[in-house]
Enzyme design. Structure first.
Site, PDB file in Angstrom:
ATOM      1  N   GLU A   1       2.058  -6.765  -5.236  1.00  0.00           N
ATOM      2  CA  GLU A   1       1.826  -5.917  -6.418  1.00  0.00           C
ATOM      3  C   GLU A   1       3.084  -5.183  -6.880  1.00  0.00           C
ATOM      4  O   GLU A   1       3.546  -5.337  -8.007  1.00  0.00           O
ATOM      5  CB  GLU A   1       0.722  -4.904  -6.082  1.00  0.00           C
ATOM      6  CG  GLU A   1       0.444  -3.936  -7.215  1.00  0.00           C
ATOM      7  CD  GLU A   1      -0.854  -3.157  -7.034  1.00  0.00           C
ATOM      8  OE1 GLU A   1      -1.794  -3.683  -6.405  1.00  0.00           O
ATOM      9  OE2 GLU A   1      -0.929  -2.028  -7.542  1.00  0.00           O
TER      10      GLU A   1
ATOM     11  N   ASP B   1       0.834  -1.201   0.000  1.00  0.00           N
ATOM     12  CA  ASP B   1       0.000   0.000   0.000  1.00  0.00           C
ATOM     13  C   ASP B   1       0.873   1.258   0.000  1.00  0.00           C
ATOM     14  O   ASP B   1       0.700   2.149  -0.823  1.00  0.00           O
ATOM     15  CB  ASP B   1      -0.910   0.018   1.244  1.00  0.00           C
ATOM     16  CG  ASP B   1      -1.745  -1.237   1.350  1.00  0.00           C
ATOM     17  OD1 ASP B   1      -2.521  -1.515   0.437  1.00  0.00           O
ATOM     18  OD2 ASP B   1      -1.602  -1.957   2.368  1.00  0.00           O
TER      19      ASP B   1
END
Ligand code: TRH
Length: 394
Positions: free
Chosen positions: A280, A24
């Site tokens: 990610e 994040d």
């Protein structure tokens, strides 16, 4: 008709809530920094866990309510925060809930800010249909837009600093030997594999380490400190492992590295012959590294991450020769617990047999992705078009 992009001096507020791990904040920080550097934007990045931020950017001071870093104002996102006037553009990273008072202030601005929900990256085909969709606020005169990163021109693209490929190329040509020396390693010997390992806990690790232990080609495994380390220690029959520790078992040498800054981690990816990555951001960075990768998707309920895995596999292997594509597919599936995939001993034999094809393909793939616009440019253009439409009352 497409509108011109003049993002200079726009103000941006990016909100990041750290759920767990580093993805994040990793993505939010990359976005904030590039907007400031490449678009001339004035960016405030609101982060609710500056300690996590400090892991990927060591000069961050977690105790500070506000600090400046690479041209971005970093703000501690605390329950009692007061943000003042909302920015021209507001980004909530990964659907984090914005403070109610801030949203109310957004609604008083004329025109209202362009409100973006930056979504998670996926190669799945449904992403294109959802990218850019509006979601009107149920009570306030505000619209939120879903912005999806992705691998095609129908999506928001991938985060990529404008200079990253040039920096990588320079590093590979001129700085590799010095880099290995900085890690206390000699230049690799002929046939050796240098492999980085960044992973969640993984039941397939033991058989992978067994395969490297018995490998006909030497393997040097570089493991930044993190969640996989206790399993590596257990396989080595060591009580625990720390940065700086090293151990040899058969053809396998394990080196534990400190968890690096984001920029130093890039260098590790650029230097290695093969990178195990997760989540990610490290997955995208490994693709820019133009080195083969094995991706561990962030585990989701009901194995939803297996769809994400297969979607990326499908596009990544589409133009890879079938035997090498099979090796990659088998390895990714085994590493992600997909039932029926061959074990790591078979997968590793495949990597050795198809090393050149897999390495060459990683370069081709990087070059193919590099011709697409990066996410920062795509997002800036998207926002400008929304602002212009608002100004024209469309
Ligand atoms: O840490 P992650 O597992 O983050 C995950 C994913 O993003 C996932 O999609 C999300 O839902 C979940 O968090 C909450 O993996 P990721 O995305 O690769 O982020 C790791 C970041 O850490 C990335 O920016 C690279 C950075 N990093 C360093 O800076 N130094 C290091 O030594 C290493 C290993 C990583």
């Amino acid at each position: 008709m497409k509108k011109m992009v003049v993002a200079t001096m726009r103000t941006w507020d990016i909100f990041c809530s750290v759920i767990d791990n580093y993805g994040d904040i990793g993505v939010s920080w990359r976005l904030a920094r590039s907007l400031a550097r490449e678009q001339g934007a004035q960016v405030r990045l609101w982060v609710d866990d500056l300690t996590a931020f400090q892991r990927i950017r060591p000069d961050i001071r977690p105790e500070r309510a506000q600090q400046s870093c690479d041209g971005v104002i970093i703000c501690a996102w605390r329950p009692d925060m007061s943000a003042g006037r909302p920015a021209d553009v507001v980004v909530e990273a990964f659907g984090c809930t914005l403070p109610e008072a801030y949203v109310a202030d957004m609604a008083t601005r004329l025109p209202p800010p362009v409100w973006i929900n930056l979504e998670y990256l996926s190669a799945e085909s449904w992403v294109a249909a959802h990218h850019g969709l509006p979601s009107p606020h149920p009570q306030l005169p505000l619209t939120k837009y879903f912005f999806f990163p992705g691998y095609t021109g129908q999506t928001g693209g991938l985060l990529r600093e404008r200079d990253v490929l040039a920096r990588r190329a320079h590093f590979v040509q001129h700085e590799l030997d010095a880099y290995w020396q900085s890690l206390g390693l000699p230049a690799p010997v002929a046939g050796e594999w240098r492999i980085s390992l960044f992973a969640y806990e993984n039941p397939a690790l033991g058989e992978l380490l067994d395969a490297w232990h018995a490998s006909s080609e030497p393997v040097t495994l570089l493991v930044p400190e993190g969640r996989i380390l206790p399993q590596v220690a257990s396989w080595l029959s060591k009580p625990d492992l720390h940065a700086g520790d090293a151990a040899r078992r058969g053809a396998l040498e394990v080196r534990v590295l400190p968890f690096a800054s984001q920029d130093d981690y890039d260098r590790l990816l650029w230097a290695c012959d093969l990178n195990f990555v997760r989540g990610e951001d490290s997955c995208v960075r490994a693709q820019w590294a133009a080195r083969p990768l094995v991706w561990q998707a962030y585990p989701q309920a009901a194995a939803a991450h297996h769809d994400k895995l297969d979607a990326l596999l499908a596009i990544y292997t589409a133009s890879l020769e079938p035997a090498a594509a099979q090796v990659l597919t088998d390895t990714w599936r085994r590493w992600n617990g997909v039932p029926g995939a061959p074990d790591m001993a078979a997968c590793w034999a495949g990597w050795q047999a198809h090393r050149d094809a897999l390495s060459g393909h990683a370069m081709t793939w990087q070059a193919r992705l590099a011709v697409q616009p990066g996410l920062v440019d795509t997002l800036a253009e998207f926002v400008e078009n929304k602002l212009l439409s608002q100004a024209e009352g469309v």
